[in-house]
Design an enzyme around this catalytic site. Structure first.
Site, PDB file in Angstrom:
ATOM      1  N   TYR A   1       0.865  -1.187   0.000  1.00 44.81           N
ATOM      2  CA  TYR A   1       0.000   0.000   0.000  1.00 44.81           C
ATOM      3  C   TYR A   1       0.899   1.233   0.000  1.00 44.81           C
ATOM      4  O   TYR A   1       1.916   1.272   0.696  1.00 44.81           O
ATOM      5  CB  TYR A   1      -0.877   0.001   1.253  1.00 44.81           C
ATOM      6  CG  TYR A   1      -1.572   1.327   1.492  1.00 44.81           C
ATOM      7  CD1 TYR A   1      -2.824   1.581   0.933  1.00 44.81           C
ATOM      8  CD2 TYR A   1      -0.962   2.341   2.241  1.00 44.81           C
ATOM      9  CE1 TYR A   1      -3.448   2.804   1.123  1.00 44.81           C
ATOM     10  CE2 TYR A   1      -1.583   3.568   2.426  1.00 44.81           C
ATOM     11  CZ  TYR A   1      -2.823   3.798   1.869  1.00 44.81           C
ATOM     12  OH  TYR A   1      -3.436   4.995   2.048  1.00 44.81           O
TER      13      TYR A   1
ATOM     14  N   GLU B   1      -3.528   7.547  -3.490  1.00 42.74           N
ATOM     15  CA  GLU B   1      -3.373   6.195  -2.953  1.00 42.74           C
ATOM     16  C   GLU B   1      -3.109   5.203  -4.067  1.00 42.74           C
ATOM     17  O   GLU B   1      -3.750   5.275  -5.122  1.00 42.74           O
ATOM     18  CB  GLU B   1      -4.662   5.758  -2.239  1.00 42.74           C
ATOM     19  CG  GLU B   1      -4.649   6.005  -0.755  1.00 42.74           C
ATOM     20  CD  GLU B   1      -5.899   5.452  -0.081  1.00 42.74           C
ATOM     21  OE1 GLU B   1      -5.826   5.130   1.087  1.00 42.74           O
ATOM     22  OE2 GLU B   1      -6.948   5.315  -0.750  1.00 42.74           O
TER      23      GLU B   1
END
Ligand code: ADP
Ligand code: MG
Length: 389
Positions: A109, A197
């Protein structure tokens, strides 16, 4: 403002952040053409909606060859995709991304956003990629690693190297990983983003670092500096009432309750929402008509609230300062005449020209109940909208 994954990936490319090859389609036929052009054995068809968790909701399909792409596209386009982020009503899919499938070894991530407590941008990585990051934060906070960025210096090399190290990257991966972090930071600053993101950021089987997913939100207050970004807005993704409110320059946010609230001034709007809650009911919206609203703005705001089908009662709370109470009353009367008012309306008026405002309302022939004070207003409206919850 949010954009779609396919748009975010175009921006990534501009900033040299590697993404799979692919293109957006709005029909199965177009999807098949893209697949034929890509010419890959395995491809992915991905629903384009402004919500994550598409994979789990059935909005991401890995398939072989143009014909399977055609079929998968037919299944996804037009579907009402429900994911944990869309809420139970889901979101209709109008666009898909067709891209090459890239097998990978590991998923991470990567996020960059503003930490409001620190007043600093924070870049975050986690080796627990592919999972819902909120869940990781809750259950394994030790698996999230952060670097706080000092605006005087920007993202420094040692910080990028620290983050890459946390993901276990060495050698060539360390170099391409740090370059990617720096490019992401450049993108964020150059485009006035508020959140970027990549989940998952993968290491492919041939050792490439690649953004398989892409999410960018922009700072609305800086959009005037980026007309080309404003054009990326997809009005289908916006709540229709919020869209209408934006067009009318009203500060409106839809909430879950059933009491429409129309207020002038953001602080008073917050206080009104609190007092509705205290009375045991729940606001259907936040609406700040603006401290300097005129009759027309009030009328438009009132119309938006009345067109919300969930609204069972309306509380209008106006402090007459710059907006005088009589001007306000004219706006409400005008709107009430245009729209059919089927729900009870409670009005609390205070401030400049209060008497004149009340007289106008009394003489209008329309049915309003006038509240003595804020507490009285909230109690009345809560009782009308089905009592205490
Ligand atoms: P969401 O976060 O909305 O579920 P993602 O873009 O993250 O959507 O896709 C979900 C999953 O599908 C990813 O975690 C990844 O495993 C897989 N996936 C997505 N795109 C690709 C791709 N181009 N190649 C291989 N797998 C992919
Ligand atoms: Mg994802």
């Amino acid at each position: 403002m949010k954009i779609h994954e396919y748009q975010a990936k175009e921006l990534f490319k501009r900033f040299h952040i590697p993404v799979p090859e692919g293109a957006m389609a709005e029909s199965p036929e177009a999807a098949r053409r893209i697949a034929a052009e890509l010419g890959r054995e395995q491809m992915v068809v991905k629903a384009q909606i402004h919500a994550g968790g598409r994979g789990k909701g059935g909005g991401v399909k890995v398939v072989r060859g143009p014909d399977e792409v055609f079929t998968a596209a037919g299944g996804i386009l037009g579907m009402n995709l429900v994911t944990p982020q869309t809420g139970p009503s889901g979101q209709k899919v109008r666009k898909i991304l067709v891209e090459e499938a890239r097998p990978y070894q590991t998923e991470a991530y990567l996020g960059l956003t503003l930490d409001r407590n620190l007043s600093r941008l924070v870049m975050m990585v986690s080796p627990a990629g592919g999972m819902d990051i909120e869940e990781v934060a809750e259950k394994h906070p030790d698996l999230i690693f952060k670097e706080v960025i000092d605006p005087r210096f920007g993202l420094l090399t040692f910080q990028s190297r620290n983050l890459a190290g946390r993901l276990g990257w060495t050698g060539a991966k360390l170099r391409s990983g740090t370059a990617l972090f720096e490019n992401l930071y450049r993108l964020f600053m150059a485009l006035d983003a508020s959140l970027v993101e990549i989940n998952p950021l993968v290491v492919t089987v041939d050792d490439q670092i690649l953004a398989l997913d892409a999410k960018i939100s922009f700072d609305d207050n800086a959009l005037y500096r980026h007309p080309e970004i404003s054009e990326l807005e997809d009005s289908f993704e916006m709540d229709p009432l919020e869209l209408e409110a934006t067009r009318q320059h009203l500060n409106y946010i839809r909430l879950d309750g059933n009491i429409g609230a129309m207020v002038n001034g953001a602080g008073l709007a917050m206080a009104t929402m609190d007092i509705i809650k205290q009375a045991g009911a729940a606001p259907a919206n936040f609406l700040d008509a603006g401290g300097s609203a005129n009759a027309d703005r009030v009328a438009r705001g009132f119309q938006i609230i009345l067109s919300d089908k969930r609204v069972e009662a309306v509380l209008i709370n106006i402090f007459g300062g710059i907006l005088r109470c009589d001007v306000f009353a004219q706006g409400v009367i005008e709107a009430a005449k245009k729209a059919e008012v089927k729900v009870p309306v409670i009005i609390r008026l205070e401030g400049t020209n209060k008497k004149e405002g009340q007289r106008l309302l009394d003489q209008s022939g329309l049915e309003f109940s006038v509240a003595r004070d804020l507490k009285d207003a909230a109690d009345k409206v809560a009782a009308l909208a089905g009592g205490k919850k």
